[in-house]
Motif scaffolding. Sequence first.
Motif, PDB file in Angstrom:
ATOM      1  N   PHE A 173       2.629  79.308  49.818  1.00 58.34           N
ATOM      2  CA  PHE A 173       2.819  77.869  49.947  1.00 58.34           C
ATOM      3  C   PHE A 173       2.133  77.345  51.202  1.00 58.34           C
ATOM      4  N   LEU A 174       2.384  78.002  52.332  1.00 60.21           N
ATOM      5  CA  LEU A 174       1.874  77.507  53.619  1.00 60.21           C
ATOM      6  C   LEU A 174       0.355  77.552  53.732  1.00 60.21           C
ATOM      7  N   ILE A 175      -0.269  78.607  53.235  1.00 58.25           N
ATOM      8  CA  ILE A 175      -1.728  78.700  53.382  1.00 58.25           C
ATOM      9  C   ILE A 175      -2.413  77.617  52.549  1.00 58.25           C
ATOM     10  N   TYR A 176      -1.885  77.309  51.378  1.00 56.22           N
ATOM     11  CA  TYR A 176      -2.480  76.241  50.568  1.00 56.22           C
ATOM     12  C   TYR A 176      -2.088  74.860  51.087  1.00 56.22           C
ATOM     13  N   PHE A 177      -0.939  74.759  51.728  1.00 58.78           N
ATOM     14  CA  PHE A 177      -0.531  73.533  52.409  1.00 58.78           C
ATOM     15  C   PHE A 177      -1.565  73.203  53.481  1.00 58.78           C
ATOM     16  N   VAL A 178      -1.865  74.187  54.314  1.00 55.74           N
ATOM     17  CA  VAL A 178      -2.845  74.005  55.393  1.00 55.74           C
ATOM     18  C   VAL A 178      -4.241  73.769  54.812  1.00 55.74           C
ATOM     19  N   CYS A 179      -4.614  74.556  53.824  1.00 55.75           N
ATOM     20  CA  CYS A 179      -5.948  74.431  53.227  1.00 55.75           C
ATOM     21  C   CYS A 179      -6.169  73.037  52.652  1.00 55.75           C
ATOM     22  N   SER A 180      -5.164  72.496  51.970  1.00 59.00           N
ATOM     23  CA  SER A 180      -5.332  71.158  51.385  1.00 59.00           C
ATOM     24  C   SER A 180      -5.468  70.098  52.469  1.00 59.00           C
ATOM     25  N   MET A 181      -4.723  70.257  53.564  1.00 60.46           N
ATOM     26  CA  MET A 181      -4.840  69.300  54.663  1.00 60.46           C
ATOM     27  C   MET A 181      -6.235  69.370  55.292  1.00 60.46           C
ATOM     28  N   GLN A 198      -0.547  86.447  39.134  1.00 55.38           N
ATOM     29  CA  GLN A 198       0.751  85.880  38.782  1.00 55.38           C
ATOM     30  C   GLN A 198       0.630  84.363  38.674  1.00 55.38           C
ATOM     31  N   VAL A 199       1.037  83.843  37.542  1.00 61.31           N
ATOM     32  CA  VAL A 199       1.029  82.399  37.332  1.00 61.31           C
ATOM     33  C   VAL A 199       1.941  81.726  38.346  1.00 61.31           C
ATOM     34  N   SER A 200       3.048  82.380  38.674  1.00 60.67           N
ATOM     35  CA  SER A 200       3.979  81.787  39.645  1.00 60.67           C
ATOM     36  C   SER A 200       3.313  81.560  40.996  1.00 60.67           C
ATOM     37  N   ASP A 201       2.396  82.443  41.387  1.00 61.02           N
ATOM     38  CA  ASP A 201       1.685  82.255  42.652  1.00 61.02           C
ATOM     39  C   ASP A 201       0.774  81.032  42.595  1.00 61.02           C
ATOM     40  N   VAL A 202       0.135  80.814  41.455  1.00 58.56           N
ATOM     41  CA  VAL A 202      -0.709  79.621  41.302  1.00 58.56           C
ATOM     42  C   VAL A 202       0.148  78.360  41.403  1.00 58.56           C
ATOM     43  N   ILE A 203       1.324  78.391  40.825  1.00 58.73           N
ATOM     44  CA  ILE A 203       2.227  77.241  40.895  1.00 58.73           C
ATOM     45  C   ILE A 203       2.678  77.001  42.341  1.00 58.73           C
ATOM     46  N   ILE A 204       3.017  78.066  43.049  1.00 63.23           N
ATOM     47  CA  ILE A 204       3.420  77.936  44.452  1.00 63.23           C
ATOM     48  C   ILE A 204       2.252  77.427  45.291  1.00 63.23           C
ATOM     49  N   ASP A 205       1.063  77.974  45.070  1.00 58.28           N
ATOM     50  CA  ASP A 205      -0.130  77.530  45.798  1.00 58.28           C
ATOM     51  C   ASP A 205      -0.399  76.044  45.542  1.00 58.28           C
ATOM     52  N   SER A 206      -0.296  75.641  44.291  1.00 60.34           N
ATOM     53  CA  SER A 206      -0.540  74.243  43.912  1.00 60.34           C
ATOM     54  C   SER A 206       0.501  73.318  44.534  1.00 60.34           C
ATOM     55  N   LEU A 222      -7.285  63.783  44.651  1.00 55.92           N
ATOM     56  CA  LEU A 222      -7.515  64.418  43.353  1.00 55.92           C
ATOM     57  C   LEU A 222      -8.511  65.564  43.479  1.00 55.92           C
ATOM     58  N   ILE A 223      -9.595  65.347  44.195  1.00 55.46           N
ATOM     59  CA  ILE A 223     -10.592  66.409  44.412  1.00 55.46           C
ATOM     60  C   ILE A 223      -9.935  67.588  45.114  1.00 55.46           C
ATOM     61  N   THR A 224      -9.126  67.299  46.114  1.00 51.73           N
ATOM     62  CA  THR A 224      -8.464  68.359  46.873  1.00 51.73           C
ATOM     63  C   THR A 224      -7.518  69.161  45.991  1.00 51.73           C
ATOM     64  N   ILE A 225      -6.705  68.468  45.207  1.00 55.82           N
ATOM     65  CA  ILE A 225      -5.767  69.174  44.328  1.00 55.82           C
ATOM     66  C   ILE A 225      -6.518  70.030  43.314  1.00 55.82           C
ATOM     67  N   LEU A 226      -7.522  69.443  42.669  1.00 57.08           N
ATOM     68  CA  LEU A 226      -8.278  70.199  41.671  1.00 57.08           C
ATOM     69  C   LEU A 226      -8.951  71.425  42.286  1.00 57.08           C
ATOM     70  N   PHE A 227      -9.526  71.252  43.458  1.00 59.73           N
ATOM     71  CA  PHE A 227     -10.190  72.382  44.116  1.00 59.73           C
ATOM     72  C   PHE A 227      -9.178  73.467  44.464  1.00 59.73           C
ATOM     73  N   CYS A 228      -8.056  73.075  45.051  1.00 58.55           N
ATOM     74  CA  CYS A 228      -7.061  74.069  45.464  1.00 58.55           C
ATOM     75  C   CYS A 228      -6.476  74.811  44.261  1.00 58.55           C
ATOM     76  N   VAL A 229      -6.200  74.103  43.187  1.00 56.87           N
ATOM     77  CA  VAL A 229      -5.678  74.761  41.983  1.00 56.87           C
ATOM     78  C   VAL A 229      -6.729  75.716  41.414  1.00 56.87           C
ATOM     79  N   LEU A 230      -7.970  75.263  41.336  1.00 54.54           N
ATOM     80  CA  LEU A 230      -9.040  76.130  40.832  1.00 54.54           C
ATOM     81  C   LEU A 230      -9.214  77.359  41.725  1.00 54.54           C
ATOM     82  N   PHE A 231      -9.179  77.161  43.035  1.00 56.54           N
ATOM     83  CA  PHE A 231      -9.326  78.296  43.946  1.00 56.54           C
ATOM     84  C   PHE A 231      -8.145  79.255  43.795  1.00 56.54           C
TER      85      PHE A 231
END
Length: 154
Positions: free
Chosen positions: A68-76, A122-130, A96-105
């Motif tokens: 959660f935290l690494i994608y929180f920081v990455c999106s910011m 794990q799909v759950s990790d993608v959900i947590i990352d998103s 929108l660009i940020t969310i799409l990029f982070c989810v894709l990454f």
Amino acid sequence: MYKYLPWFAVIFCLGVIFYLSHQPASVSNQLSTGVTQAILSVLDNLLPEGIEIHHRNLNSRIRKIAHFLIYFVCSMLLINALRRSKSGLEFRQHALITILFCVLFAVIDELHQLFILGRGAQVSDVIIDSTGACGGIIVYYLIGKWRKSHSSNE
């Protein structure tokens, strides 16, 4: 040079994510276990005597919090880099660009782990990352609103 600095921060953050995902399961688990032990040590010193911390599943929870935290920081970092690029786009478009990029990454990162010894996707990790990425965008927006309201009051 300063206009490239936000992009270097984004690339560095993505590199950290890739580096951590590229570790075999044993190395990754050793790292997260070390972090868990450090957190437990700090908590043991901070909490009053008699209060026990249940260690069960703590390592797993800390790993999820790290996702959660690494994608929180990455999106910011990413939305900040986009905003500073003066692209002429609105905040919503940058978000929108940020969310799409982070989810894709996050998806690509999980697929990458399929090829790492002992790791899996794990799909759950993608959900947590998103969720972390969305949280980062919301906090970035709120900080911007707060800064704007405080700068207009002066």
